[in-house]
Design an enzyme around this catalytic site. Structure first.
Site, short mmCIF file in Angstrom:
data_model
loop_
_atom_site.label_atom_id
_atom_site.label_comp_id
_atom_site.label_asym_id
_atom_site.label_seq_id
_atom_site.Cartn_x
_atom_site.Cartn_y
_atom_site.Cartn_z
N SER A 17 17.50 -2.39 16.80
CA SER A 17 17.13 -3.65 17.44
C SER A 17 17.23 -3.46 18.94
O SER A 17 18.01 -2.63 19.42
CB SER A 17 18.10 -4.77 17.02
N TYR A 42 26.45 -7.78 15.80
CA TYR A 42 25.10 -7.27 15.60
C TYR A 42 24.79 -6.19 16.63
O TYR A 42 24.33 -5.10 16.28
CB TYR A 42 24.09 -8.42 15.69
#
Length: 193
Positions: A86, A99
């Protein structure tokens, strides 16, 4: 012998991942690690449960799958591994603590595995999507936040899943014969700002 299905594996359970890989009856030359959860919490409010769940799904599962499938790839002298990371493995924002931590770790795994496996014809890369129009993105952002997000992307929109898939397909295909250890941001210019 029946091949196991993806539903036979729980990515959050190490023994389940290992049993799944052991039950495969055919060689695996391409691995795309594309699972992720994004529990929203700041550093001080992150629960142990959310932290462990994200570590297991976002980082441990890709490492376990890679570890289990790499011996066959090395033996055959060919393999492609693509880790879906990501942009939040490179940059971050509030409440993305775990995350960003796990996706950054996945980028480290990508680089380390690329160096180790390149002599065996196994190429390892990562794709770092920006904001993609998915259920997870919509779950973690209000409609107002999504509008602000799109306004902050040079292309003024989120990516479609298909736009990410074409990059993954290239990395897995025969046309990619030399690129390894790289992280490709597919983010509409988001990380350029």
């Amino acid at each position: 012998m029946l091949r196991p299905t993806r539903q036979d594996m729980d990515l959050g359970d190490g023994p389940s991942v290992e049993a799944y890989c052991s039950a495969l009856s055919c060689p695996v030359d391409i691995l795309v690690n594309n699972a992720g959860i994004n529990p929203l919490a700041g550093v001080a409010e992150l629960s142990d449960e959310a932290m462990h769940d994200a570590l297991r799904i976002n980082l441990e599962a890709p490492l376990r799958l890679t570890r289990a499938l790499v011996p066959g790839m090395r033996e055959r002298g060919y393999g492609r591994i693509v880790n879906i990371a990501s942009v939040f493995g490179v940059v971050s924002k509030a409440r993305r603590t775990i995350y960003s931590t796990t996706k950054s770790g996945l980028l480290g795994l990508t680089r380390a595995a690329a160096v180790e496996l390149a002599p065996f014809g196994v190429l390892v890369n990562a794709v770092a999507p920006g904001f993609v129009d998915t259920e997870l993105t919509r779950q973690n952002n209000t409609p107002e936040q999504l509008q602000i997000i799109c306004e902050g992307i040079p292309q003024q929109r989120m990516a479609s899943p298909e736009e990410i898939a074409v990059v993954v397909a290239f990395l897995c295909g025969q046309a990619n014969s030399y690129m390894t250890g790289q992280t490709i941001a597919v983010d509409g210019g988001f990380t350029c700002l």
